[in-house]
Scaffold this motif. Structure first.
Motif, PDB file in Angstrom:
ATOM      1  N   PRO A  51      42.003  30.787  51.906  1.00  0.00           N
ATOM      2  CA  PRO A  51      42.654  29.541  51.475  1.00  0.00           C
ATOM      3  C   PRO A  51      41.781  28.331  51.769  1.00  0.00           C
ATOM      4  CG  PRO A  51      43.616  30.335  53.523  1.00  0.00           C
ATOM      5  CD  PRO A  51      42.680  31.411  53.056  1.00  0.00           C
ATOM      6  N   PHE A  52      42.097  27.233  51.101  1.00  0.00           N
ATOM      7  CA  PHE A  52      41.400  25.957  51.290  1.00  0.00           C
ATOM      8  C   PHE A  52      39.917  26.056  50.947  1.00  0.00           C
ATOM      9  CE2 PHE A  52      44.961  26.178  54.322  1.00  0.00           C
ATOM     10  CZ  PHE A  52      45.749  25.178  53.790  1.00  0.00           C
ATOM     11  N   THR A  53      39.635  26.897  49.956  1.00  0.00           N
ATOM     12  CA  THR A  53      38.302  27.000  49.376  1.00  0.00           C
ATOM     13  C   THR A  53      38.474  27.081  47.862  1.00  0.00           C
ATOM     14  OG1 THR A  53      38.284  29.418  49.538  1.00  0.00           O
ATOM     15  CG2 THR A  53      37.333  28.193  51.382  1.00  0.00           C
ATOM     16  N   PRO A  54      37.485  26.647  47.079  1.00  0.00           N
ATOM     17  CA  PRO A  54      37.652  26.615  45.623  1.00  0.00           C
ATOM     18  C   PRO A  54      37.740  28.009  45.005  1.00  0.00           C
ATOM     19  CG  PRO A  54      35.412  26.016  46.235  1.00  0.00           C
ATOM     20  CD  PRO A  54      36.197  26.072  47.506  1.00  0.00           C
ATOM     21  N   LEU A  55      38.632  28.149  44.022  1.00  0.00           N
ATOM     22  CA  LEU A  55      38.798  29.411  43.295  1.00  0.00           C
ATOM     23  C   LEU A  55      38.998  29.070  41.819  1.00  0.00           C
ATOM     24  CD1 LEU A  55      39.080  32.538  43.554  1.00  0.00           C
ATOM     25  CD2 LEU A  55      41.552  32.167  43.710  1.00  0.00           C
ATOM     26  N   ARG A  56      37.913  28.978  41.089  1.00  0.00           N
ATOM     27  CA  ARG A  56      37.991  28.614  39.673  1.00  0.00           C
ATOM     28  C   ARG A  56      38.206  29.824  38.776  1.00  0.00           C
ATOM     29  NH1 ARG A  56      33.726  23.642  38.467  1.00  0.00           N
ATOM     30  NH2 ARG A  56      34.712  22.157  39.901  1.00  0.00           N
ATOM     31  N   SER A  57      37.877  30.999  39.261  1.00  0.00           N
ATOM     32  CA  SER A  57      38.091  32.218  38.468  1.00  0.00           C
ATOM     33  C   SER A  57      38.288  33.383  39.417  1.00  0.00           C
ATOM     34  CB  SER A  57      36.901  32.479  37.532  1.00  0.00           C
ATOM     35  OG  SER A  57      35.721  32.703  38.287  1.00  0.00           O
ATOM     36  N   ALA A  58      38.853  34.448  38.888  1.00  0.00           N
ATOM     37  CA  ALA A  58      39.123  35.645  39.681  1.00  0.00           C
ATOM     38  C   ALA A  58      39.273  36.811  38.715  1.00  0.00           C
ATOM     39  CB  ALA A  58      40.387  35.463  40.513  1.00  0.00           C
ATOM     40  N   GLU A  59      39.507  37.995  39.258  1.00  0.00           N
ATOM     41  CA  GLU A  59      39.848  39.107  38.383  1.00  0.00           C
ATOM     42  C   GLU A  59      41.131  38.738  37.651  1.00  0.00           C
ATOM     43  OE1 GLU A  59      40.971  43.872  38.512  1.00  0.00           O
ATOM     44  OE2 GLU A  59      40.220  42.880  40.335  1.00  0.00           O
ATOM     45  N   PRO A  60      41.159  38.773  36.330  1.00  0.00           N
ATOM     46  CA  PRO A  60      42.280  38.213  35.569  1.00  0.00           C
ATOM     47  C   PRO A  60      43.631  38.831  35.899  1.00  0.00           C
ATOM     48  CG  PRO A  60      40.399  38.576  34.136  1.00  0.00           C
ATOM     49  CD  PRO A  60      40.068  39.231  35.445  1.00  0.00           C
ATOM     50  N   TRP A  61      44.644  37.956  35.958  1.00  0.00           N
ATOM     51  CA  TRP A  61      46.023  38.386  36.130  1.00  0.00           C
ATOM     52  C   TRP A  61      46.611  38.785  34.778  1.00  0.00           C
ATOM     53  CZ3 TRP A  61      50.217  35.388  34.137  1.00  0.00           C
ATOM     54  CH2 TRP A  61      49.859  34.138  33.614  1.00  0.00           C
ATOM     55  N   SER A  62      47.749  39.423  34.798  1.00  0.00           N
ATOM     56  CA  SER A  62      48.318  39.949  33.555  1.00  0.00           C
ATOM     57  C   SER A  62      49.839  39.877  33.580  1.00  0.00           C
ATOM     58  CB  SER A  62      47.876  41.398  33.343  1.00  0.00           C
ATOM     59  OG  SER A  62      48.308  42.219  34.415  1.00  0.00           O
ATOM     60  N   ILE A  63      50.423  40.109  32.409  1.00  0.00           N
ATOM     61  CA  ILE A  63      51.878  40.227  32.268  1.00  0.00           C
ATOM     62  C   ILE A  63      52.187  41.650  31.827  1.00  0.00           C
ATOM     63  CG2 ILE A  63      53.936  39.407  31.046  1.00  0.00           C
ATOM     64  CD1 ILE A  63      52.522  36.736  30.647  1.00  0.00           C
ATOM     65  N   ARG A  64      53.153  42.253  32.506  1.00  0.00           N
ATOM     66  CA  ARG A  64      53.555  43.619  32.184  1.00  0.00           C
ATOM     67  C   ARG A  64      54.997  43.627  31.699  1.00  0.00           C
ATOM     68  NH1 ARG A  64      50.017  47.340  33.642  1.00  0.00           N
ATOM     69  NH2 ARG A  64      51.533  49.038  33.858  1.00  0.00           N
ATOM     70  N   LEU A  65      55.318  44.626  30.888  1.00  0.00           N
ATOM     71  CA  LEU A  65      56.651  44.744  30.313  1.00  0.00           C
ATOM     72  C   LEU A  65      57.175  46.144  30.572  1.00  0.00           C
ATOM     73  CD1 LEU A  65      58.723  43.100  28.608  1.00  0.00           C
ATOM     74  CD2 LEU A  65      57.776  44.241  26.589  1.00  0.00           C
ATOM     75  N   LEU A  66      58.333  46.210  31.199  1.00  0.00           N
ATOM     76  CA  LEU A  66      58.956  47.481  31.557  1.00  0.00           C
ATOM     77  C   LEU A  66      60.092  47.803  30.603  1.00  0.00           C
ATOM     78  CD1 LEU A  66      59.334  49.805  33.740  1.00  0.00           C
ATOM     79  CD2 LEU A  66      61.056  48.291  34.759  1.00  0.00           C
ATOM     80  N   ASN A  67      60.042  48.993  29.997  1.00  0.00           N
ATOM     81  CA  ASN A  67      61.191  49.534  29.280  1.00  0.00           C
ATOM     82  C   ASN A  67      62.126  50.097  30.338  1.00  0.00           C
ATOM     83  OD1 ASN A  67      62.978  51.416  27.988  1.00  0.00           O
ATOM     84  ND2 ASN A  67      61.617  51.435  26.202  1.00  0.00           N
ATOM     85  N   VAL A  68      63.213  49.425  30.605  1.00  0.00           N
ATOM     86  CA  VAL A  68      64.030  49.727  31.778  1.00  0.00           C
ATOM     87  C   VAL A  68      64.639  51.122  31.711  1.00  0.00           C
ATOM     88  CG1 VAL A  68      66.036  49.000  33.128  1.00  0.00           C
ATOM     89  CG2 VAL A  68      64.505  47.278  32.139  1.00  0.00           C
ATOM     90  N   SER A  69      65.172  51.510  30.571  1.00  0.00           N
ATOM     91  CA  SER A  69      65.819  52.826  30.485  1.00  0.00           C
ATOM     92  C   SER A  69      64.810  53.961  30.593  1.00  0.00           C
ATOM     93  CB  SER A  69      66.597  52.945  29.172  1.00  0.00           C
ATOM     94  OG  SER A  69      65.724  52.814  28.057  1.00  0.00           O
ATOM     95  N   ALA A  70      63.619  53.763  30.029  1.00  0.00           N
ATOM     96  CA  ALA A  70      62.600  54.813  30.076  1.00  0.00           C
ATOM     97  C   ALA A  70      61.796  54.778  31.368  1.00  0.00           C
ATOM     98  CB  ALA A  70      61.656  54.678  28.879  1.00  0.00           C
ATOM     99  N   GLY A  71      61.821  53.640  32.057  1.00  0.00           N
ATOM    100  CA  GLY A  71      61.040  53.517  33.281  1.00  0.00           C
ATOM    101  C   GLY A  71      59.550  53.445  33.034  1.00  0.00           C
ATOM    102  N   ALA A  72      59.147  53.075  31.802  1.00  0.00           N
ATOM    103  CA  ALA A  72      57.725  53.019  31.443  1.00  0.00           C
ATOM    104  C   ALA A  72      57.301  51.569  31.258  1.00  0.00           C
ATOM    105  CB  ALA A  72      57.475  53.804  30.161  1.00  0.00           C
ATOM    106  N   ALA A  73      56.146  51.219  31.830  1.00  0.00           N
ATOM    107  CA  ALA A  73      55.642  49.851  31.748  1.00  0.00           C
ATOM    108  C   ALA A  73      54.272  49.832  31.086  1.00  0.00           C
ATOM    109  CB  ALA A  73      55.555  49.231  33.135  1.00  0.00           C
TER     110      ALA A  73
END
Length: 695
Positions: free
Chosen positions: A244-266
């Motif tokens: 913390p308290f150091t610059p972070l302009r880029s990183a390993e990219p974050w993502s959005i995931r989607l879960l099919n709730v009934s199937a339990g598959a994301a």
């Protein structure tokens, strides 16, 4: 003669504005935690009236407001997490204070009863309050039959008729971010472990829970689709080497995931590009959740792809994205409209020094501005007749209001605003830019005294905000701590000081690269260029008495105050350092318990060189240290170690220690004690007098 002229200037100013005091500048109730009912017909908020905190509600159609709790003491007990039940008859809230690392709830008023965070339910009509039990983060089901909350890191549930709580289940880790499914038959939550977190789902029909998409990452911000078939959430890759308290302009990219709730598959449905926006933002936007399903099935999310915090809409079928909030500026406070068709947000797009309210939708051609002018509008809450906000101006503190569809503001609970508040004695700060010693342009505001005369020479103060992820504004701030800071800057201006409020690099409001400034903080202290540049700017002005320039600030602002005094005592006459950081290697352990300078010697050396303690030998200017000894953000030993270094070098200092106070002082009387001490110290030292406890 020089000192006599200085004293005469102060006396004349005090006589001209004798009615202004820090007490009346802090006399207005401060509103927070604004929220609206599910149907938008009611709103609720907290008023902190000189330390006495109570829950208020208002009917948005009649504009009638009333308190539904009736606490009477400045006892330091916070009230947070306000929410209506679906029938609008009750308001849920949490009263009490969080615990420190030793499990002690903050208790600066030394109550002999429990100060722990506790869930309550207040009746809107019956004027009664019922205690549920120790806990935080309450969330009511959409049908209003049940409420869950957290206690001792576990999820508890209570029937809204019986009001008898019980533990829902037992799980490892800390459970948080509770999200009911629209059908009320499932509960999504985050299970936070020491280095990662999972998305969990509890099934009320089978009375079981599972982690359907566990990974070696941080999963968070679960959001249900309207039909309850899908659950979206954010995945942030593990990054153990980031400090913390150091610059972070880029990183390993974050993502959005989607879960099919009934199937339990994301599956991954979106991933940030490399470069700008690849690091998941920690500070913006501010919202209950950072993913929003809209009525048309789009998924709205924040992203810094263009170097600014913007909102994007994602089509979960085609995976196409659309920028919703173009322009230079940041989206800050975000909420959905009651019908979930629109996103409502505050931003400084098109007005970098203020905040205004906009709305947009995935299918809209452009965003629509709902408020404008020279004020600040923040924390929007959707209502059935417009948008509720908290708003302020240069001369009026933050206040709850309704913005109607035609842009008209209707203030609420106006009878609670002090009739003798000194608005007419206040000044309007000017937005300016100064040049740091490395050439970078730094935004700031300057407060000129009333009846300012350019032919006179005035003493000056430089203020640095905390954070560092903050932005001071030319108006009363929307955050309690910085509203108070703004008030003190106004007070000093009224007493004949020119005050410069500096938005130094690593703050918010000016984009990714400004916030993640190269070599900032523990990674090189590049903000010190801004500190010295601010002093040189004032010194160059013909209306400034160059021998009477002082510094003040709290937290990160205390850090920069200390750094300025340590590096440039020839420029800065004295300073007030409120709970400032003085040794990054010590401070790091407060945020990362496993941090060991011996294992990261190169960084530890840089962190030391980025700390005021490394420059104690050149520190000569007097300083007032102020600190609460239950501070959880900047541990009390930060003041101990700096004071010890100054004592060894026979540098004059004074101290004000607040037993059992935390970082964001809980007691109104603590704020008055702190600010009056700062006023006395600045006045006495700039006029050549010294009083108080010192070495």
């Amino acid at each position: 003669m020089h000192k006599l002229s200085f004293l005469l200037l102060l006396v004349l100013s005090v006589n001209a504005h004798a009615q202004l005091s820090i007490e009346n500048l802090l006399s207005a109730p401060f509103p927070s935690d604004l929220n609206s009912s599910p149907d938008g017909n009611y709103i609720t908020w907290v008023f902190n009236d000189k330390g006495v905190r109570n829950v208020w509600v208002a009917d948005v159609h009649s504009d009638k407001a009333k308190a539904v709790t009736h606490f009477t003491e400045d006892d330091g007990q916070e009230i947070t997490s306000l929410a209506f039940t679906p029938d609008n008859k009750r308001v849920i809230f949490v009263r009490g204070n969080s615990e420190n690392g030793k499990g002690e709830a903050a208790n600066p008023s030394h109550l002999q009863t429990s100060a722990e965070e506790t869930v309550f339910i207040a009746s809107v009509q019956a004027d009664s309050v019922h205690k549920i039990g120790k806990g935080t983060s309450p969330a009511v089901s959409f049908d209003g039959k049940f409420m869950v909350y957290a206690d001792d890191a576990q999820i508890w549930i209570v029937g809204m008729d019986s009001l008898l709580p019980k533990k829902l289940f037992q799980s490892r880790g800390s459970q948080l971010q509770f999200r009911w499914s629209p059908q009320n038959n499932k509960l999504a939550f985050v299970s936070r472990r020491s280095s990662h977190s999972f998305i969990g789902i509890y099934d009320f029909e089978t009375q079981t829970f599972a982690y359907p998409d566990a990974g070696a990452a941080t999963d968070a911000e679960p959001a249900w689709s309207a039909d309850g078939k899908w659950l979206a959430y954010i995945r942030v890759p593990y990054s153990g080497n980031v400090l913390p308290f150091t610059p972070l302009r880029s990183a390993e990219p974050w993502s959005i995931r989607l879960l099919n709730v009934s199937a339990g598959a994301a599956q991954e449905i979106w991933k940030a590009d490399e470069g700008a926006g690849s690091a998941f933002p920690d500070d913006l936007p501010v919202a209950e959740n950072l993913l929003w399903f809209t009525a048309d099935g789009s998924l709205v999310f924040p992203w810094e792809k263009e170097g600014w915090m913007h909102l994007y809409a994602l089509n979960i079928t085609t995976r196409q994205t659309k920028l919703l909030t173009p322009g230079e500026g940041e989206v800050e406070h975000v909420t959905l409209s009651n019908d979930k068709k629109e996103i409502i947000y505050s931003t400084n797009i098109n007005d970098i020094s203020h905040r205004h309210i906009y709305k947009t939708a995935p299918g809209a051609p452009s965003a629509v501005m709902l408020s404008e002018g020279d004020g600040i509008e923040a924390y929007p809450a959707a209502t059935s007749n417009g948008v509720a906000v908290l708003h302020s101006s240069a001369k009026h503190p933050l206040w709850p209001a309704i913005i109607s569809s035609n842009g008209k503001f209707t203030d609420l609970a106006e009878d609670q605003f002090p009739k003798n508040f000194p608005s007419s004695s206040l000044v309007v700060p000017q937005v300016i830019s100064i040049t740091a010693t490395d050439g970078m342009q730094i935004p700031a505001q300057i407060f000129l005294p009333p009846n300012y005369n350019s032919s006179q020479k005035y003493p000056a103060l430089i203020f640095f905000h905390g954070g560092s992820r903050r932005q001071m504004l030319p108006a009363f701030h929307y955050m309690f701590y910085y509203s108070n800071s703004y008030a003190l800057n106004q007070y000093f201006a009224s007493q004949g000081y020119i005050v410069l409020s500096v938005n130094y690099r690593s703050g918010i409001g000016y984009g990714l690269n400004f916030r993640e400034a190269l070599n900032y903080g523990a990674g090189g202290a590049s903000e010190v260029n801004d500190v010295i540049g601010a002093g040189l700017y004032l010194k160059s002005r013909p209306d400034i008495d160059a021998k009477h320039i002082a510094l003040w600030g709290g937290s990160y602002g205390g850090y920069l105050t200390a750094f300025g005094l340590a590096k440039a005592s020839d420029l800065f006459a004295c300073g007030v350092d409120i709970h400032g950081v003085h040794d990054w290697n010590s401070e790091m352990k407060n945020w990362i318990s496993t941090y060991d300078p011996r294992q990261q010697q190169d960084f530890a050396k840089l962190a030391y060189q980025s700390s005021p303690i490394a420059y104690a030998d050149s520190w000569r200017s007097p300083v007032l240290f102020i600190h609460g000894d239950d501070d959880r953000n900047v541990p009390f030993d930060q003041t101990l170690i700096m004071a010890e270094k100054l004592k060894e070098r026979k540098v004059y200092y004074e101290e004000l220690i607040l037993p059992d106070e935390i970082h964001d002082f809980l007691l109104h009387r603590s704020w008055l004690k702190v600010y009056n001490a700062a006023i006395d110290f600045i006045n006495s030292h700039l006029s050549g007098k010294q009083t108080g406890q010192h070495y």
